[in-house]
Design an enzyme around this catalytic site. Structure first.
Site, short mmCIF file in Angstrom:
data_model
loop_
_atom_site.label_atom_id
_atom_site.label_comp_id
_atom_site.label_asym_id
_atom_site.label_seq_id
_atom_site.Cartn_x
_atom_site.Cartn_y
_atom_site.Cartn_z
N HIS A 93 85.37 36.68 36.73
CA HIS A 93 84.83 37.05 38.06
C HIS A 93 85.71 36.74 39.28
O HIS A 93 85.46 37.31 40.35
CB HIS A 93 83.47 36.38 38.34
N ASP A 114 87.09 34.46 29.69
CA ASP A 114 87.06 33.31 28.77
C ASP A 114 85.91 33.37 27.77
O ASP A 114 86.08 33.00 26.60
CB ASP A 114 87.11 31.96 29.51
O1 LIG Z 1 80.99 32.98 35.36
C1 LIG Z 1 81.08 32.74 34.16
C2 LIG Z 1 80.49 33.66 33.16
O2 LIG Z 1 79.80 34.74 33.72
C3 LIG Z 1 81.79 31.50 33.72
O3 LIG Z 1 81.54 31.22 32.36
C4 LIG Z 1 83.27 31.58 34.04
O4 LIG Z 1 83.87 32.49 33.13
C5 LIG Z 1 83.95 30.22 34.09
O5 LIG Z 1 84.07 29.60 32.87
P1 LIG Z 1 84.55 28.12 32.54
O6 LIG Z 1 85.66 27.74 33.43
O7 LIG Z 1 83.37 27.24 32.60
O8 LIG Z 1 85.03 28.25 31.12
#
Ligand SMILES: O=C(CO)[C@@H](O)[C@H](O)COP(=O)(O)O
Ligand SMILES: Nc1ncnc2c1ncn2[C@@H]1O[C@H](COP(=O)(O)OP(=O)(O)O)[C@@H](O)[C@H]1O
Length: 475
Positions: free
Chosen positions: A82, A237
């Site tokens: 995002h 991720d």
């Molecule tokens: O916003 C979301 C999923 O929609 C989060 O899961 C981000 O992708 C960040 O992930 P991490 O840094 O916690 O892995």
């Protein structure tokens, strides 16, 4: 460690707090070398990181991998979803990236939902009612608050697109990560020009969306990687972790990291008008319905620090309930919320307050899990517990107690980076990346039997959520 059998590949996880790189033997999945470097995130209601810090962290992580990184034949980048990266005509960041957990765009989000015709219209068209995390809300915020920065922008990228572009010199993204922008419609699998028009963003600024299995390019010369090595599409991720687990439809995953996420792979395109479930695409041509919380491991660690306790020093008993919404919350959608504690008594112990923080974080995820899973999911399938928090006993015990489900904790720790490595191996060897990960046995690990669900604790938290509604919604 035995000598690698196959070609080496690199998987990268550029997540909120740090960048990790794994050099992996494509034949066996054995991790040959690893590196990790942190990158700074601003605090307060805004959350920003300079994309050049991600690149520096990646360089550091690769240098920690030593010679093995120089022998890799393919690489792929998984990145936090995002985030809004804005680049100038020279490809340099116009300003720091606005991250997924930056809640300043909540008013723009609400206005956008209405302007397209309400939550149903978004769900039907885009597959998701955008949360404040979605890139489209951040671009709308930038247009409103920093019009000069928006005007100076020549290219808009997601975090993984930025790093992949640094490797290849090309402007590309993938189906999984682009599905979290809000300007890619899952109904047509293309950029939605009406939505782009609503936020005054030209499609010419956006990257080309690669098909699963396509190459993003090859590594440019002059980088800390072998020039000419293949670069896979990369992905968000969560999509990378799904690849890393070799996830099959209907297997539920609960990830405990900076964000908390619950998801499952599905052959059906999601379209949840309540907004709880984001209708993401996965990186293989199917779907990844997912719910995400803003307050997970960092919030619980903060409560432990406030109490002066180790994160494992939890105690049972008592009646205290906590909603640890320190950063505002996305699931449930309460972007202006702060933490709420209810039921404190003279005999409440610090350890019970800490347990309440775990309970509140896990409650939010489990409530959303019911919406994520479809009728075809096996109700007794074990929850796959991943992310940094999965290493903690208190997290695991809390999930067991509040879910009433069996839990499996994959032994492989860095599933995002492993998923990216599986994607790189899939590109190199012409295989399905999920099949590669299954061959590597990445989802194997100890299983924990279901215990009786603690319905009393769940009811206390639900009661605090409904009773505190006015406070939690106050701006
Ligand atoms: O916003 C979301 C999923 O929609 C989060 O899961 C981000 O992708 C960040 O992930 P991490 O840094 O916690 O892995
Ligand atoms: N042994 C452990 N026990 C419990 N939690 C842990 C442990 N090690 C790391 N963590 C938690 O994992 C979090 C980082 O998880 P990770 O999945 O790597 O984050 P990210 O979402 O940034 O990728 C930290 O915030 C920390 O609270």
């Amino acid at each position: 460690m035995s000598a690698p059998e196959g070609p080496l590949v690199i998987g990268v996880d550029s997540s909120t707090q740090s960048t990790k790189a794994l050099v992996v033997d494509a034949a066996t999945g054995q991790v040959v070398a690893r590196g990790q470097a942190p990158h700074p995130v601003t605090s307060g209601s805004g959350r920003e990181t300079d994309p050049e810090k991600w690149w520096e962290a990646l360089e550091t992580a690769l240098s920690q991998c030593g010679r093995a990184a120089q022998e890799a034949a393919a690489v792929s980048v998984g990145g936090q979803q995002h985030g809004l990266v804005t680049l100038d005509a020279d490809g340099r960041p116009v300003r720091p990236a606005l991250l997924w957990n930056d809640v300043r765009s909540a008013p723009q989000r609400d206005a956008l939902v209405e302007r397209l015709g309400g939550p149903e219209a978004w769900a039907e068209r885009v597959g998701s009612v955008p949360a404040t995390s979605f890139t489209v809300t951040k671009w709308a915020w930038l247009r409103e608050h920093e019009p000069d920065a928006a005007e100076a922008t020549h290219a808009v990228r997601l975090p993984h697109d930025y790093l992949t572009g640094q490797l290849t010199g090309e402007g590309t993204t993938d189906r999984g990560d682009v599905s979290g922008t809000g300007w890619w419609a899952s109904s047509t699998e293309a950029y939605d020009e009406e939505i782009l028009g609503l936020v005054d963003l030209s499609p010419a600024l956006l990257p080309r969306v690669l098909a699963p299995g396509e190459a993003a390019g090859t590594v440019r010369s002059g980088l800390p990687l072998p020039a000419g090595a293949l670069v896979a599409t990369g992905t968000g991720d969560n999509m990378a972790a799904a690849l890393g687990l070799g996830l099959r439809a209907g297997q539920p995953v609960l990830s405990l990291g900076t964000s908390g996420t619950v998801y499952a792979a599905s052959p059906h395109r999601p379209a949840d008008p309540t907004g709880t479930v984001s209708g993401f695409a996965d990186a293989r041509g199917e779907w990844l319905p997912l719910a995400c919380t803003l307050n997970c491991t960092l919030a619980v660690d903060r409560v432990a620090a406030l109490l002066g306790l180790d994160r494992e020093a939890v105690e049972g008993g008592g009646e205290v309930a906590m909603l640890p919404f320190l950063d505002g919350e996305r699931t449930p959608n309460l972007p202006y919320a702060s933490g709420l504690l209810n039921g404190l008594r003279h005999d409440t112990t610090g350890g019970q307050v800490l347990q309440a923080a775990y309970d509140g974080a896990v409650f939010a995820l489990l409530r959303a899990l019911d919406e994520v899973l479809d009728e075809e999911t096996d109700a007794d399938a074990p929850l796959l517990l991943i992310g940094g928090g999965a290493k903690g006993t208190a997290w695991r015990e809390t999930v067991l107690r509040l879910s009433g489900r069996p839990v499996r904790v994959p032994r492989a720790e860095e599933l995002v980076a492993l998923g990216a490595a599986a994607q790189a191996a899939g590109l190199l060897l012409g295989e399905d990346p999920a099949a590669v990960a299954r061959r590597w046995g990445t989802a194997d690990g100890p299983s924990f039997d279901a215990v009786k669900r603690d319905d009393a604790a769940l009811a206390r938290i639900a009661d605090t959520l409904s009773g505190g509604d006015t406070l939690l919604r106050r701006h």
